[in-house]
Design a protein around this motif. Structure first.
Motif, PDB file in Angstrom:
ATOM      1  N   ARG A 160      57.138  51.603  33.975  1.00  0.00           N
ATOM      2  CA  ARG A 160      56.162  50.691  34.374  1.00  0.00           C
ATOM      3  C   ARG A 160      55.380  51.234  35.334  1.00  0.00           C
ATOM      4  NH1 ARG A 160      57.923  45.543  37.332  1.00  0.00           N
ATOM      5  NH2 ARG A 160      55.734  45.101  37.096  1.00  0.00           N
ATOM      6  N   ARG A 161      56.212  51.927  36.109  1.00  0.00           N
ATOM      7  CA  ARG A 161      55.702  52.566  37.601  1.00  0.00           C
ATOM      8  C   ARG A 161      55.045  54.119  37.862  1.00  0.00           C
ATOM      9  NH1 ARG A 161      53.211  49.036  36.282  1.00  0.00           N
ATOM     10  NH2 ARG A 161      53.265  47.397  38.082  1.00  0.00           N
TER      11      ARG A 161
ATOM     12  N   THR B  63      51.779  43.827  28.510  1.00  0.00           N
ATOM     13  CA  THR B  63      50.472  43.667  27.139  1.00  0.00           C
ATOM     14  C   THR B  63      49.465  44.743  27.297  1.00  0.00           C
ATOM     15  OG1 THR B  63      50.644  42.318  29.203  1.00  0.00           O
ATOM     16  CG2 THR B  63      49.065  41.859  27.424  1.00  0.00           C
ATOM     17  N   GLY B  64      49.636  45.311  27.848  1.00  0.00           N
ATOM     18  CA  GLY B  64      48.567  47.020  27.363  1.00  0.00           C
ATOM     19  C   GLY B  64      47.162  46.450  26.740  1.00  0.00           C
TER      20      GLY B  64
ATOM     21  N   ASN C 201      47.483  48.220  35.900  1.00  0.00           N
ATOM     22  CA  ASN C 201      47.247  49.305  35.875  1.00  0.00           C
ATOM     23  C   ASN C 201      46.164  50.638  36.033  1.00  0.00           C
ATOM     24  OD1 ASN C 201      49.995  49.912  36.032  1.00  0.00           O
ATOM     25  ND2 ASN C 201      50.132  48.737  33.558  1.00  0.00           N
TER      26      ASN C 201
ATOM     27  N   TYR D 184      50.391  50.360  26.612  1.00  0.00           N
ATOM     28  CA  TYR D 184      52.050  49.775  26.425  1.00  0.00           C
ATOM     29  C   TYR D 184      52.395  50.757  25.744  1.00  0.00           C
ATOM     30  CZ  TYR D 184      53.500  49.278  31.213  1.00  0.00           C
ATOM     31  OH  TYR D 184      54.100  49.125  32.482  1.00  0.00           O
TER      32      TYR D 184
HETATM   33  O1  LIG Z   1      51.900  44.294  31.358  1.00  0.00           O
HETATM   34  C1  LIG Z   1      51.325  44.825  31.394  1.00  0.00           C
HETATM   35  O2  LIG Z   1      49.782  45.516  30.861  1.00  0.00           O
HETATM   36  C2  LIG Z   1      51.004  44.891  32.871  1.00  0.00           C
HETATM   37  C3  LIG Z   1      50.056  44.343  33.528  1.00  0.00           C
HETATM   38  O3  LIG Z   1      50.550  42.584  33.767  1.00  0.00           O
HETATM   39  O4  LIG Z   1      52.750  45.553  32.931  1.00  0.00           O
HETATM   40  P1  LIG Z   1      52.645  46.191  34.190  1.00  0.00           P
HETATM   41  O5  LIG Z   1      52.788  45.230  35.681  1.00  0.00           O
HETATM   42  O6  LIG Z   1      54.446  45.943  33.624  1.00  0.00           O
HETATM   43  O7  LIG Z   1      52.584  47.644  34.540  1.00  0.00           O
END
Ligand SMILES: O=C(O)[C@@H](CO)OP(=O)(O)O
Length: 249
Positions: A114-115, A21-22, A184, A90
């Protein structure tokens, strides 16, 4: 002892569709509305009141805050909105399904995107329709501040000036503060508050719509932190976030 409440927005339409989503400005699902109301109920039942609320420029966080404050009958609480609380950008992953992306690039690569602390997802270009520079809410920002992708490290770097200049002085001045933001951007703050290593932040996942209370000393060093609500519900919600990138999800 000072208390700070952190609240990730309720489930969004793209959380439900398991898409990155970002900075995409998607709204809450019906479940997300319920989670926001439940967060407000938990705060009310635990006797919380706030002098000031901070949130991002994204409607899933803003609406979560409105609903929670409504449930608390404290809609008069002053709200400060700032882009520095937005979700991590993202990049070119925005819009893609997380499980499908894991099938294509592998679980390990997607976990890194992601992490990991300092790996950026692939960028968008400034002529991409997802470029935030086209969005009027960011028109006052210098182009150097407008992201085309961000690592968590980048998110920490743009969150902290707002924390240091706006939020931390309010807490030190005995204001009761709630921050309603994103998975995040809240991980960025938690990394800073708890001084979590670049490696250990990989294991930090924040569930939607569950208030997280930090008790802080006078220098804003955390004494303890805890989620409000039922432990098994909280545990399941945290695992669900962690597992979104499994190719079978
Ligand atoms: O997609 C996103 O922006 C984030 C939060 O929904 O996802 P993720 O947990 O994968 O960092």
């Amino acid at each position: 002892m000072k208390k700070l409440v952190l609240l990730r927005h309720g489930e969004s339409t793209w959380n439900q569709e398991n898409r990155f989503t970002g900075w995409t400005d998607v709204d809450l699902t019906p479940k997300g509305f319920k989670e926001a109301r439940n967060a407000g109920r938990l705060l009310r039942e635990n006797g919380f009141t706030f002098d000031i609320a901070h949130t991002s420029l994204l409607k899933r966080a803003i609406r979560t805050l409105w609903i929670a404050l409504d449930e608390m009958d404290q809609m008069w609480t002053p709200i400060e909105l700032n882009w520095r609380l937005n979700e991590r950008h993202y990049g070119a992953l925005q819009g893609l399904n997380k499980a499908e992306t894991a099938k294509e690039y592998g679980d390990e690569q997607v976990l890194i995107w992601r992490r990991s602390y300092d790996t950026r997802p692939p960028s968008i270009t400034t002529d991409d329709k997802r470029y935030p520079g086209f969005d009027m809410r960011y028109r006052g920002l210098p182009s150097g501040d407008i992201p085309v992708t961000e690592s968590l490290k980048d998110t920490v770097a743009r969150f902290l000036p707002y924390w240091n200049q706006s939020i931390a002085p309010q807490i030190k001045a005995e204001k009761k503060v709630i921050i309603t933001a994103h998975g995040n951007s809240l991980r960025a703050l938690i990394k800073h508050l708890d001084n979590i290593s670049d490696q250990d932040i990989l294991n930090c996942n924040i569930p939607t719509g569950i208030p997280l209370v930090y008790e802080l000393d006078n220098n804003l060093k955390p004494l303890t932190n805890y989620y409000l609500g039922n432990d098994s519900v909280i545990g399941e919600a945290i695992s669900a976030v962690a597992n979104q990138d499994k190719a079978g999800a």
